[in-house]
Write a protein that holds these residues in place. Structure first.
Motif, PDB file in Angstrom:
ATOM      1  N   THR A  72       0.839  -1.207   0.000  1.00 51.15           N
ATOM      2  CA  THR A  72       0.000   0.000   0.000  1.00 51.15           C
ATOM      3  C   THR A  72       0.866   1.246   0.000  1.00 51.15           C
ATOM      4  O   THR A  72       0.574   2.222  -0.707  1.00 51.15           O
ATOM      5  N   ARG A  73       1.937   1.225   0.764  1.00 45.41           N
ATOM      6  CA  ARG A  73       2.846   2.368   0.814  1.00 45.41           C
ATOM      7  C   ARG A  73       3.503   2.601  -0.544  1.00 45.41           C
ATOM      8  O   ARG A  73       3.601   3.739  -1.012  1.00 45.41           O
ATOM      9  N   ASN A  75       2.284   1.752  -3.443  1.00 39.21           N
ATOM     10  CA  ASN A  75       1.233   2.234  -4.343  1.00 39.21           C
ATOM     11  C   ASN A  75       0.933   3.713  -4.113  1.00 39.21           C
ATOM     12  O   ASN A  75       0.752   4.473  -5.073  1.00 39.21           O
ATOM     13  N   GLU A  76       0.894   4.115  -2.863  1.00 34.64           N
ATOM     14  CA  GLU A  76       0.621   5.526  -2.542  1.00 34.64           C
ATOM     15  C   GLU A  76       1.741   6.421  -3.048  1.00 34.64           C
ATOM     16  O   GLU A  76       1.492   7.526  -3.550  1.00 34.64           O
ATOM     17  N   GLN A  77       2.976   5.953  -2.938  1.00 34.72           N
ATOM     18  CA  GLN A  77       4.111   6.722  -3.446  1.00 34.72           C
ATOM     19  C   GLN A  77       4.029   6.851  -4.965  1.00 34.72           C
ATOM     20  O   GLN A  77       4.321   7.914  -5.527  1.00 34.72           O
ATOM     21  N   HIS A  79       1.323   6.862  -6.773  1.00 30.00           N
ATOM     22  CA  HIS A  79       0.260   7.811  -7.090  1.00 30.00           C
ATOM     23  C   HIS A  79       0.726   9.249  -6.879  1.00 30.00           C
ATOM     24  O   HIS A  79       0.318  10.159  -7.611  1.00 30.00           O
TER      25      HIS A  79
END
Length: 226
Positions: A72-73, A75-77, A79
């Motif tokens: 998740t981390r 993926n957030e980076q 984005h």
């Protein structure tokens, strides 16, 4: 009634147990791994392992939750960054998930690590949702189907890292290898192997050859995720 703050050493022990479990599950599988061996590798007693996790199943769930958090981390980076930021997200993913390749390979082929796969598939759906807005031709299948298969393909790149490194002649986890891998993936994603017209023709053939004479697979138009 107040609750005492967790002992920092206990928190460290919990992380050591989880990491030891990731190693043992990767090497021996869920059934083959034992809590006694995991505790020994972590340098704790079996009793402390039970105190923190209760059971081997709960320990496996903690391993999956840890990986979901890492993914998740990443993926957030991804984005948050733009191409101008110069971040090689392939290199970041390889470096972050590299230590867990054996666990992922073993767990996924055993039919486990469902939360990890499902989390990745949901993230893929979100990316596809953005890409579909500018897509000129309608997809053949719905977004969930494309995200599911795409996730399996993406996992294959990470899990088969040793084969990729051997075939490319460079360590895919190193700076040079990650650069080559990122360029290769970029080329594959940006240049389809067949044209939209050829794909449409293959689709017609596939639908025409269905032995059961059933309905064609659902398209994105028929099952919109909006």
């Amino acid at each position: 009634m107040t609750t005492a703050n967790p002992d920092p050493e206990d928190l460290t022990a919990r992380a050591r147990i989880r990491d030891a479990a990731l190693h043992h599950f990767g090497e021996h599988g869920f059934e083959g791994a034992t809590t006694r061996a995991i505790a020994e590798t972590a340098g704790v007693s079996p009793g402390l392992l039970r105190h923190h996790f209760g059971s081997k199943q709960a320990l496996r769930e903690a391993c999956d939750a840890h990986l979901v958090k890492l993914i998740t981390r990443i993926n957030e980076q991804a984005h948050a960054n733009t191409p101008a930021d110069g971040v090689n997200h392939v290199a970041v993913s390889m470096a972050t998930l590299g230590p867990y390749r054996r666990y992922l390979a073993r767990a996924l082929t055993e039919g486990r690590a469902e939360p990890v796969f499902d989390a990745m598939a949901r993230m893929s759906e979100q990316w596809l949702g953005v890409l579909d807005e500018t897509r000129s031709d309608p997809p053949f299948t719905d977004r969930k189907a494309r995200a599911t298969v795409g996730t399996a393909m993406a996992l294959g790149v990470g899990i088969l890292q040793e084969h990729i490194s051997r075939a490319l002649g460079v360590d895919a986890s190193g700076e040079e290898g990650a650069h080559l891998l990122a360029l290769t993936l970029l080329d594959l994603y940006s240049h389809p192997w067949i044209s939209t017209e050829e794909a449409a023709a293959y689709r017609e053939t596939l639908n025409g050859n269905r032995a059961d004479g059933g309905a064609t697979p659902p398209s994105a138009e028929e099952h919109s995720d909006e």
